[in-house]
Enzyme design. Structure first.
Site, PDB file in Angstrom:
ATOM      1  N   SER A  99       0.793  -1.249   0.000  1.00  0.00           N
ATOM      2  CA  SER A  99       0.000   0.000   0.000  1.00  0.00           C
ATOM      3  C   SER A  99       0.817   1.287   0.000  1.00  0.00           C
ATOM      4  O   SER A  99       0.258   2.357  -0.231  1.00  0.00           O
ATOM      5  CB  SER A  99      -0.932   0.022   1.213  1.00  0.00           C
ATOM      6  OG  SER A  99      -2.065  -0.743   0.929  1.00  0.00           O
ATOM      7  N   LYS A 121       0.516   3.386  -2.992  1.00  0.00           N
ATOM      8  CA  LYS A 121      -0.658   4.235  -3.234  1.00  0.00           C
ATOM      9  C   LYS A 121      -0.282   5.715  -3.252  1.00  0.00           C
ATOM     10  O   LYS A 121      -0.919   6.518  -3.923  1.00  0.00           O
ATOM     11  CB  LYS A 121      -1.729   3.968  -2.149  1.00  0.00           C
ATOM     12  CG  LYS A 121      -2.361   2.566  -2.272  1.00  0.00           C
ATOM     13  CD  LYS A 121      -3.196   2.225  -1.048  1.00  0.00           C
ATOM     14  CE  LYS A 121      -3.804   0.821  -1.186  1.00  0.00           C
ATOM     15  NZ  LYS A 121      -4.452   0.360   0.061  1.00  0.00           N
ATOM     16  N   TYR A 166      -2.820  -2.430 -10.500  1.00  0.00           N
ATOM     17  CA  TYR A 166      -2.804  -2.348  -9.033  1.00  0.00           C
ATOM     18  C   TYR A 166      -1.966  -3.475  -8.417  1.00  0.00           C
ATOM     19  O   TYR A 166      -1.130  -3.242  -7.542  1.00  0.00           O
ATOM     20  CB  TYR A 166      -4.243  -2.373  -8.508  1.00  0.00           C
ATOM     21  CG  TYR A 166      -4.344  -2.392  -6.998  1.00  0.00           C
ATOM     22  CD1 TYR A 166      -4.091  -1.247  -6.249  1.00  0.00           C
ATOM     23  CD2 TYR A 166      -4.669  -3.568  -6.312  1.00  0.00           C
ATOM     24  CE1 TYR A 166      -4.163  -1.269  -4.856  1.00  0.00           C
ATOM     25  CE2 TYR A 166      -4.741  -3.599  -4.932  1.00  0.00           C
ATOM     26  CZ  TYR A 166      -4.482  -2.456  -4.215  1.00  0.00           C
ATOM     27  OH  TYR A 166      -4.546  -2.480  -2.831  1.00  0.00           O
ATOM     28  N   TYR A 196      -4.326   3.484   7.877  1.00  0.00           N
ATOM     29  CA  TYR A 196      -5.691   2.952   7.847  1.00  0.00           C
ATOM     30  C   TYR A 196      -6.478   3.406   9.073  1.00  0.00           C
ATOM     31  O   TYR A 196      -6.352   4.537   9.504  1.00  0.00           O
ATOM     32  CB  TYR A 196      -5.689   1.412   7.739  1.00  0.00           C
ATOM     33  CG  TYR A 196      -4.736   0.911   6.719  1.00  0.00           C
ATOM     34  CD1 TYR A 196      -4.892   1.236   5.375  1.00  0.00           C
ATOM     35  CD2 TYR A 196      -3.657   0.123   7.080  1.00  0.00           C
ATOM     36  CE1 TYR A 196      -4.010   0.791   4.424  1.00  0.00           C
ATOM     37  CE2 TYR A 196      -2.772  -0.337   6.132  1.00  0.00           C
ATOM     38  CZ  TYR A 196      -2.947   0.004   4.806  1.00  0.00           C
ATOM     39  OH  TYR A 196      -2.068  -0.430   3.886  1.00  0.00           O
ATOM     40  N   VAL A 202       1.102  -3.899   3.687  1.00  0.00           N
ATOM     41  CA  VAL A 202       1.065  -5.219   4.323  1.00  0.00           C
ATOM     42  C   VAL A 202       2.319  -6.054   4.045  1.00  0.00           C
ATOM     43  O   VAL A 202       2.472  -7.140   4.598  1.00  0.00           O
ATOM     44  CB  VAL A 202      -0.208  -6.032   3.968  1.00  0.00           C
ATOM     45  CG1 VAL A 202      -1.449  -5.416   4.583  1.00  0.00           C
ATOM     46  CG2 VAL A 202      -0.361  -6.227   2.474  1.00  0.00           C
TER      47      VAL A 202
HETATM   48  N1  GLN Z   1      -1.943  -5.535  -2.168  1.00  0.00           N
HETATM   49  C1  GLN Z   1      -2.573  -5.364  -0.896  1.00  0.00           C
HETATM   50  C2  GLN Z   1      -4.071  -5.554  -1.037  1.00  0.00           C
HETATM   51  O1  GLN Z   1      -4.598  -5.174  -2.028  1.00  0.00           O
HETATM   52  C3  GLN Z   1      -2.272  -4.014  -0.370  1.00  0.00           C
HETATM   53  C4  GLN Z   1      -2.950  -3.718   0.938  1.00  0.00           C
HETATM   54  C5  GLN Z   1      -2.074  -3.096   1.976  1.00  0.00           C
HETATM   55  O2  GLN Z   1      -0.854  -3.007   1.870  1.00  0.00           O
HETATM   56  N2  GLN Z   1      -2.695  -2.684   3.021  1.00  0.00           N
HETATM   57  O3  GLN Z   1      -4.734  -6.076  -0.195  1.00  0.00           O
END
Ligand code: GLN
Length: 305
Positions: A61, A64, A189, A241, A259
């Site tokens: 993430s 992003k 993505y 988050y 993650v």
């Molecule tokens: N690729 C992970 C997902 O889509 C990214 C989510 C994350 O890092 N929180 O669930």
């Protein structure tokens, strides 16, 4: 300062047994959860590292922030924030609930999965390869690292099991937010989330944001001050988050987690910080990484509030 980083790692290591790697992505489940590393890159271009700072991991993430910057450069602030909101959700990063119960049905911010997928659909390019190439070239420039690429195994693993992300993408296609083909946008993505980096790369990303878009290595302006400001603000309100409020109180630095175990932090005017610890807490944030940042923020007086 070297000793401070070593001590921060020692402090963080005491907490990692309480966390787990991201088990919902099969390839990430296999990662050794005991790793913990940190790099910082200061405004004068000097850097310091400690622990497992040179281990490669997937950006997840944290990407992003990069996709958002590119979409803002491509489409402008007004267009982008017509499709995706600016508010925190208080829900998990992969939640669908607010899309259904709120009007207009747009993702609440670009840091949750639904928002990031919508943002990816706004990146300009003739096809998905062109779009991904633009993204990775932009990211390489920021990180001053031409060897950045994505991890094929993690990408395929996410692609094979990303049912929740598919649901989110289909939902926002139905509500008219997602532009183009659902599967193509998801492909971008999944690739973007699988980009492999180490702590030094994300410390550099954090440093460029901290310096309002100027590379501490080359002195060149890579991103506008306004775009950096937008991204840092969203990092404060949504970057960790549904733990962003607690993180702001305890650490007080704009940060974005993934993650894969990474946390990228930008201390305005001072430095970028990259932390890696793949053992995650229940909300999907690096459990040791947060503790390392808590320690550093306190010891080095980095809290921006
Ligand atoms: N690729 C992970 C997902 O889509 C990214 C989510 C994350 O890092 N929180 O669930």
């Amino acid at each position: 300062m070297c000793e401070t980083l070593d001590n921060a790692i020692k402090y963080g290591l005491d907490f990692i047994n309480k966390g787990n790697t991201a088990s919902y992505i099969p390839e990430l489940r296999k990662v050794d959860p005991h790793q913990l590393g940190i790099s910082i890159l200061q405004s004068d271009g000097s850097s310091l590292s400690s622990g497992d700072y040179d281990r490669k991991f997937t950006i997840q993430s944290i990407s992003k922030t990069v996709a958002l910057m590119l979409a803002l450069m491509d489409r402008g602030q007004e267009y982008v924030f017509d499709k995706v909101g600016m508010e925190p959700t208080g829900d998990a990063f992969n939640s669908i609930i607010k899309l259904e119960i709120r009007q207009p049905s747009i993702p609440l911010n670009p840091m949750i999965n639904a928002g990031a997928i919508a943002i990816d659909s706004l990146i300009e390019g003739n096809d998905i390869n062109h779009k991904f190439n633009r993204l990775i070239c932009f990211f390489r420039k920021i990180c001053h690292n031409d060897s950045l690429w994505y991890n094929e195994k993690v990408y395929l693993s996410e692609k094979a099991t990303g049912f929740r992300n598919r649901a989110l993408a289909n939902f926002i296609k139905d509500s008219g937010v997602l532009e183009g083909e659902v599967e193509e946008v998801l492909d971008l993505y999944f690739k973007q989330c699988s980009i492999e980096i180490d702590c030094r790369d994300i410390a550099m990303l954090g440093a460029v944001l901290a310096m309002d878009g100027i590379s501490p290595i080359t002195g060149k302006t890579l991103i506008s001050k306004n775009i950096c400001r937008i991204v840092k603000t969203l990092m404060v309100t949504c970057g960790m988050y549904d733990a962003s409020g607690e993180f702001s109180i305890k650490v007080g630095i704009p940060a974005k987690s993934g993650v894969g175990g990474g946390i990228m932090a930008a201390v305005p005017g001072k430095m970028g910080i990259g932390v890696f610890g793949p053992a995650l807490d229940k909300k999907g944030n690096s459990i040791g990484g947060i503790k390392v940042l808590e320690y550093l923020s306190c010891e080095m007086d980095l809290n921006i509030f």
